[in-house]
Design a protein around this motif. Structure first.
Motif, mmCIF file in Angstrom:
data_model
loop_
_atom_site.group_PDB
_atom_site.id
_atom_site.type_symbol
_atom_site.label_atom_id
_atom_site.label_comp_id
_atom_site.label_asym_id
_atom_site.label_seq_id
_atom_site.Cartn_x
_atom_site.Cartn_y
_atom_site.Cartn_z
ATOM 1 N N PRO A 236 0.602 -1.315 0.423
ATOM 2 C CA PRO A 236 -0.155 -0.312 0.088
ATOM 3 C C PRO A 236 0.881 0.642 -0.077
ATOM 4 C CG PRO A 236 -0.725 -1.853 1.628
ATOM 5 C CD PRO A 236 0.679 -1.936 0.723
ATOM 6 N N TYR A 237 1.899 1.357 1.063
ATOM 7 C CA TYR A 237 3.178 2.082 0.800
ATOM 8 C C TYR A 237 3.724 2.913 -0.601
ATOM 9 C CZ TYR A 237 2.178 2.107 5.850
ATOM 10 O OH TYR A 237 1.994 2.300 7.117
ATOM 11 N N LEU A 238 3.845 1.539 -1.102
ATOM 12 C CA LEU A 238 4.749 1.754 -2.801
ATOM 13 C C LEU A 238 3.602 2.079 -3.885
ATOM 14 C CD1 LEU A 238 6.514 -1.889 -2.279
ATOM 15 C CD2 LEU A 238 7.428 0.534 -2.019
ATOM 16 N N LEU A 239 2.027 1.464 -3.342
ATOM 17 C CA LEU A 239 1.656 2.123 -4.279
ATOM 18 C C LEU A 239 1.092 3.402 -5.052
ATOM 19 C CD1 LEU A 239 -1.108 -0.439 -4.351
ATOM 20 C CD2 LEU A 239 -0.147 0.078 -6.488
ATOM 21 N N SER A 240 1.144 4.103 -3.209
ATOM 22 C CA SER A 240 0.582 5.381 -3.390
ATOM 23 C C SER A 240 2.136 6.585 -3.517
ATOM 24 C CB SER A 240 0.684 6.218 -1.871
ATOM 25 O OG SER A 240 0.728 5.355 -0.524
ATOM 26 N N PHE A 241 2.941 5.706 -2.932
ATOM 27 C CA PHE A 241 4.667 6.161 -2.725
ATOM 28 C C PHE A 241 4.438 6.737 -4.394
ATOM 29 C CE2 PHE A 241 9.288 6.225 -4.423
ATOM 30 C CZ PHE A 241 9.777 7.052 -4.100
ATOM 31 N N ALA A 242 4.461 6.003 -5.795
ATOM 32 C CA ALA A 242 4.647 5.744 -7.017
ATOM 33 C C ALA A 242 3.106 6.752 -7.300
ATOM 34 C CB ALA A 242 3.770 4.719 -8.087
ATOM 35 N N ALA A 243 2.168 6.993 -6.977
ATOM 36 C CA ALA A 243 1.782 8.047 -7.379
ATOM 37 C C ALA A 243 1.640 9.365 -6.545
ATOM 38 C CB ALA A 243 -0.151 7.286 -6.173
ATOM 39 N N GLY A 244 2.566 10.006 -5.414
ATOM 40 C CA GLY A 244 2.687 10.561 -5.004
ATOM 41 C C GLY A 244 4.018 11.603 -6.242
ATOM 42 N N ALA A 245 4.891 10.575 -6.532
ATOM 43 C CA ALA A 245 5.723 11.162 -7.387
ATOM 44 C C ALA A 245 4.733 11.342 -8.439
ATOM 45 C CB ALA A 245 6.801 9.898 -7.837
ATOM 46 N N MET A 246 3.946 10.764 -8.817
ATOM 47 C CA MET A 246 3.345 10.921 -10.404
ATOM 48 C C MET A 246 2.924 12.512 -10.313
ATOM 49 S SD MET A 246 2.385 7.477 -11.611
ATOM 50 C CE MET A 246 1.408 8.064 -12.882
ATOM 51 N N ILE A 247 2.320 12.937 -9.207
ATOM 52 C CA ILE A 247 1.398 14.525 -8.873
ATOM 53 C C ILE A 247 2.624 15.192 -9.061
ATOM 54 C CG2 ILE A 247 -0.248 14.724 -7.389
ATOM 55 C CD1 ILE A 247 -1.791 13.134 -8.395
ATOM 56 N N TYR A 248 3.865 14.812 -8.194
ATOM 57 C CA TYR A 248 4.690 15.762 -8.243
ATOM 58 C C TYR A 248 5.092 16.401 -9.896
ATOM 59 C CZ TYR A 248 8.809 18.143 -7.226
ATOM 60 O OH TYR A 248 9.951 19.107 -7.387
ATOM 61 N N VAL A 249 5.762 15.414 -10.465
ATOM 62 C CA VAL A 249 5.852 14.887 -12.203
ATOM 63 C C VAL A 249 4.622 16.235 -12.814
ATOM 64 C CG1 VAL A 249 6.042 14.483 -14.349
ATOM 65 C CG2 VAL A 249 7.537 13.456 -12.404
ATOM 66 N N VAL A 250 3.819 15.833 -12.763
ATOM 67 C CA VAL A 250 2.304 16.772 -12.975
ATOM 68 C C VAL A 250 2.713 17.794 -13.196
ATOM 69 C CG1 VAL A 250 0.046 16.712 -13.458
ATOM 70 C CG2 VAL A 250 0.648 14.421 -13.458
ATOM 71 N N VAL A 251 2.238 18.130 -11.244
ATOM 72 C CA VAL A 251 2.348 19.669 -10.697
ATOM 73 C C VAL A 251 3.229 20.448 -11.048
ATOM 74 C CG1 VAL A 251 1.731 21.207 -9.175
ATOM 75 C CG2 VAL A 251 0.318 18.795 -9.258
ATOM 76 N N GLU A 252 4.427 20.041 -11.143
ATOM 77 C CA GLU A 252 5.588 20.960 -11.244
ATOM 78 C C GLU A 252 6.560 21.193 -12.245
ATOM 79 O OE1 GLU A 252 9.875 22.163 -10.002
ATOM 80 O OE2 GLU A 252 7.735 22.301 -9.153
ATOM 81 N N GLU A 253 5.756 20.138 -13.623
ATOM 82 C CA GLU A 253 6.709 19.770 -14.872
ATOM 83 C C GLU A 253 5.892 20.511 -16.394
ATOM 84 O OE1 GLU A 253 9.210 17.055 -15.407
ATOM 85 O OE2 GLU A 253 10.793 17.662 -13.345
ATOM 86 N N LEU A 254 4.583 19.464 -15.768
ATOM 87 C CA LEU A 254 3.688 19.233 -17.139
ATOM 88 C C LEU A 254 2.798 20.212 -17.548
ATOM 89 C CD1 LEU A 254 2.555 15.230 -17.055
ATOM 90 C CD2 LEU A 254 4.492 16.597 -17.935
ATOM 91 N N ILE A 255 2.044 20.993 -16.425
ATOM 92 C CA ILE A 255 1.652 21.404 -16.192
ATOM 93 C C ILE A 255 2.097 23.419 -16.563
ATOM 94 C CG2 ILE A 255 -0.512 22.834 -14.425
ATOM 95 C CD1 ILE A 255 -1.390 21.213 -13.084
ATOM 96 N N PRO A 256 3.034 23.882 -15.955
ATOM 97 C CA PRO A 256 3.719 24.225 -16.493
ATOM 98 C C PRO A 256 4.233 24.370 -17.802
ATOM 99 C CG PRO A 256 4.561 24.118 -14.168
ATOM 100 C CD PRO A 256 3.808 22.380 -15.033
ATOM 101 N N GLU A 257 4.647 23.544 -18.007
ATOM 102 C CA GLU A 257 4.782 23.241 -19.901
ATOM 103 C C GLU A 257 3.598 23.717 -20.071
ATOM 104 O OE1 GLU A 257 6.628 19.369 -20.558
ATOM 105 O OE2 GLU A 257 8.684 20.113 -18.891
ATOM 106 N N MET A 258 2.549 22.644 -20.084
ATOM 107 C CA MET A 258 1.162 23.144 -21.325
ATOM 108 C C MET A 258 0.431 24.073 -21.077
ATOM 109 S SD MET A 258 -1.598 21.285 -19.068
ATOM 110 C CE MET A 258 -2.695 21.758 -17.939
ATOM 111 N N ASN A 259 0.898 25.271 -19.789
ATOM 112 C CA ASN A 259 0.718 26.460 -20.012
ATOM 113 C C ASN A 259 1.545 27.858 -20.939
ATOM 114 O OD1 ASN A 259 -2.079 26.090 -19.738
ATOM 115 N ND2 ASN A 259 -0.785 25.766 -17.151
ATOM 116 N N ILE A 260 2.625 26.772 -21.173
ATOM 117 C CA ILE A 260 3.754 28.051 -21.646
ATOM 118 C C ILE A 260 3.704 29.161 -22.827
ATOM 119 C CG2 ILE A 260 6.058 28.019 -23.030
ATOM 120 C CD1 ILE A 260 7.250 25.805 -21.561
#
Length: 286
Positions: A236-260
């Protein structure tokens, strides 16, 4: 009991064992296919450099980036966080704890990598991470590789949970995650290979650079499966670990890039499209 009866019993046991081995082999084949599917998406995307002459324009990049972000958010919720809490349901009202702890661990892990790995985002002239003499092209590849790490972990931990047999995750549910990530990896491969080619790199080298940006996914998935096989209670910790890592990428990188650049709703609409497609895949196949 006659000799014929004994012979029938022995034959039935042999048949049962044979079916067991066949089912086991089939399962491992399905796991291998699931692990390689996202990488195949990246390779096919990188191959666009052989068929398209121009660099991807800003609007196309927004479409691809927004779509990828939507897929990753939906996968984080339905394929990772919800199964993590379901697997911890023995904790009753506290079943959210593994999800919260694992999620934050994933966020902090990606924050660490983001500050260590030298990389450069599309549309930016300022490298991030530690200072490094490596080329601009290599930094572009590392930027995509950085957020392929949690995707590989996500696929790996879902298949680890499937192999453990102690969760409600099904073969088709795991396949839905692999397929969703493969779909969003297709544009990622193109986003790397085509800009590399437009900057003077040969087509073959550009293709290899785009394809290699995704090699971390099957490698990360295998490592995660091996680790999870020894520590099944912390799935359960590993599943949510992967989720946290993916959400970080989306908020930190993908959302800013799609609004450049110039304001546009294109990225937002494609984010919604990616989200709903991944949601539908997970519910329909899971």
């Amino acid at each position: 009991m006659t000799g014929a009866d004994n012979s029938n019993i022995i034959n039935k046991k042999r048949l049962a064992l044979t079916n067991l081995y066949i089912d086991g082999d089939k399962m491992y084949i399905q796991v291998i296919q699931g692990l390689l599917l996202p990488f195949a998406g990246t390779v096919l995307g990188a191959a666009c450099v052989f068929f398209m002459k121009k660099e991807l324009n800003e609007n196309i990049q927004r479409i691809f980036t927004g779509f990828a972000g939507g897929v990753m958010v939906a996968a984080s919720i339905w394929s990772l966080l919800i199964p993590a809490m379901e697997q911890a349901d023995y904790m009753g009202k506290l079943s959210f704890i593994p999800a919260v702890v694992g999620f934050w661990a994933g966020v902090l892990f990606l924050l660490l990598l983001d500050n260590i790995i030298p990389h450069l985002h599309l549309g930016s002239d300022t490298p991030e991470g530690i200072k490094s003499p490596i080329s601009r092209s290599a930094k572009l590849v590392l930027a995509v590789t950085l957020h392929n790490i949690p995707e590989g972990m996500a696929v790996g931990v879902v298949y680890a949970a499937l192999l453990s047999g102690g969760t409600d995750i099904t073969v088709t549910g795991a396949l839905a995650l692999s397929l969703g990530i493969a779909i969003q990896n297709f544009p990622e491969g193109a986003i790397i290979s085509m800009p590399l080619h437009s900057r003077g790199t040969g087509k073959m080298k550009s293709f290899i650079g785009g394809a290699l940006s995704g090699i971390v996914e099957p490698l990360g998935a295998v490592i995660t499966i091996l680790a999870a096989s020894f520590v099944t209670p912390i799935l359960p910790y590993l599943l949510s670990f992967a989720a946290g890592a993916m959400i970080y990428v989306v908020v930190e990188e993908l959302i800013p890039e799609m609004n450049i650049g110039k304001h546009s709703n294109t990225g937002t609409l494609c984010f919604a499209l990616g989200f709903t497609i991944m949601l539908a895949l997970d519910v329909a196949l899971g």
